[in-house]
Design a protein around this motif. Structure first.
Motif, short mmCIF file in Angstrom:
data_model
loop_
_atom_site.label_atom_id
_atom_site.label_comp_id
_atom_site.label_asym_id
_atom_site.label_seq_id
_atom_site.Cartn_x
_atom_site.Cartn_y
_atom_site.Cartn_z
N VAL B 136 44.87 28.87 36.18
CA VAL B 136 44.44 29.09 34.80
C VAL B 136 43.04 29.67 34.76
O VAL B 136 42.74 30.56 33.96
CB VAL B 136 44.47 27.77 33.99
N SER B 140 42.04 33.14 33.11
CA SER B 140 41.03 33.17 32.07
C SER B 140 39.90 34.14 32.43
O SER B 140 39.44 34.91 31.59
CB SER B 140 40.48 31.75 31.88
N TRP B 168 32.87 34.02 32.15
CA TRP B 168 33.68 32.81 32.08
C TRP B 168 32.79 31.58 31.95
O TRP B 168 33.04 30.69 31.15
CB TRP B 168 34.60 32.70 33.30
N HIS B 171 31.38 31.39 28.56
CA HIS B 171 32.39 30.92 27.61
C HIS B 171 32.61 29.41 27.74
O HIS B 171 32.82 28.70 26.76
CB HIS B 171 33.67 31.76 27.79
#
Lengths: 255, 255
Positions: B136, B140, B168, B171
DNA sequence: GTCTATAGCCCGATAGAC
DNA sequence: GTCTATCGGGCTATAGAC
């Protein structure tokens, strides 16, 4: 919240002794076997008290951690004292304090996960932003205020006021990294600290310059806004609509 | 990891149906009552399966969350598709993707704390840096690679390779803020995103300049070092002394 | 390979007697 | 303040139906 009232001088009431005994036993066991693997029963047994009694002093297993925060903060403060009297450059002071931080928490690294776990849950009274954590957080932030105060840097008042909070946030970020750092003796975190302290110090100096006033003001205003209490929306139901306006599909956070 | 293999067209095996049913029921209940208050027994009952069967598909209550990650990411990706085809400026693309992120996770805000809680424990297989989460996380990160790829910005190769990971991380930071954000409709987080996306975009442009090469190189090297596998200490057997190297492998290609 | 049903362990947490 | 007793629920185990 069974809070002890300090007695005269070094004297401790029976309650205080029991409380301290349970906490110390718990921390020992946490360090030995980790948090999950340590049961409240084991803590109670090793401390020589009943299970119920342990719960009399600590409302939950997680609440032991709250107490732990206080403990390590004291350690941190004590370890930092020397640096703060000896050093005058901001960079050296910040670096020193960050290092003592890592030093003070290192023994607990293996159960640090649980710390962040509870820390990350906004519904938990243990999270660092909660009212319950406020005293420790403030004390901790105060330490960063000291880092600034007697350093040689000249910081404009608007920034000066906000900076301890920002440094505290920075330090939380480092702790977050540290929690996930499995390198020997946490050298990665140390490396990161050395690099970022340098940047932070430079940034502070930079942001303090007169030319930066506009940017600084804009950013500080954002920070103030973000902290502001919830403003009810324009003249409508002051729905603190926080919870579940469940849309439909879709889940959360991304690993 | 019971991973379903897609059948022909829309056909699902019985097992897949049951699995999906249990997961969906669990998510519904989580949203309704929160994570802690939802019992495995209740999930099983409402889904019309036995408790044992629920455990047949999900090894633990926490494992339901892992499945949930995958779900959200799919939603996020789907919601982002339009923006990524329509926008070309880096800032607009990043802003769009961050907004769809918030949109996709909003329905779960009230139990997001719990999610992140389990997710943040480095000892948990559910934490975003764990090997189990790798797929995941990579997916992502890949999304952020796409944000970059078809944008107009010209990014030097060294940075280009690292940037998706950094985005990432950025985020994740926003998600962390979001979790603690109790403002109506999470306007604070949106505000923060707007402000920081701007900064990030500028920073990327800035860092891409030729003059910045030295700083860039130095910082990228630090990042590379921090990610490196544990180097055994001088003249010692390669004892992986502390287990679990959470090497955040470079999931990105974008050569 | 899927699934039910049930009995039981373990442990966090609580109630209430002393 | 301290105890004992007990509950609730995550999780396991097992035996067997289909």
């Amino acid at each position: 919240m069974a809070e002890e009232q300090p007695q005269e001088s070094g004297k401790q009431s029976k309650a205080e002794q029991t409380r301290a005994l349970i906490l110390q036993t718990a921390l020992d066991l946490f360090r030995e076997k980790g948090y999950e693997e340590t049961t409240m029963r084991a803590i109670a047994e090793k401390a020589g008290v009943s299970l119920g009694n342990a719960y009399y002093y600590f409302r939950s297993k997680e609440h032991l951690i709250q107490a732990f925060y206080g403990n390590t903060h004291e350690d941190h403060q004590r370890l930092s004292a020397r640096i703060l009297t000896e050093e005058r450059s901001l960079k050296a002071r910040l670096l020193g304090v960050m290092r003592t931080k890592l030093e003070s928490i290192e023994p607990y690294h293996q159960f640090a996960g649980i710390l962040f776990k509870t820390a990350a849950d906004p519904n938990s009274p243990l999270n660092p932003f909660s009212p319950e954590s406020s005293p420790v957080r403030q004390a901790s932030t105060e330490l960063f205020a000291q880092v600034l105060k007697d350093s040689r840097v000249k910081v404009p008042p608007d920034l000066q006021q906000e900076l301890p909070n920002l440094l505290w946030m920075y330090h939380m970020g480092i702790v977050l990294f540290w929690i996930h750092d499995q390198s020997p003796r946490r050298w990665r975190t140390h490396r990161l600290v050395e690099h970022t302290v340098d940047i932070v110090a430079k940034l502070i100096t930079l942001a303090s310059l007169a030319i930066m006033k506009p940017v600084r003001t804009r950013t500080l205003r954002l920070l103030a806004d973000l902290r502001k209490e919830i403003e009810p929306l324009p003249a409508e139901t002051s729905t603190a609509s926080d919870e579940t306006e469940s849309k439909t599909v879709n889940p959360v956070s991304t690993p």
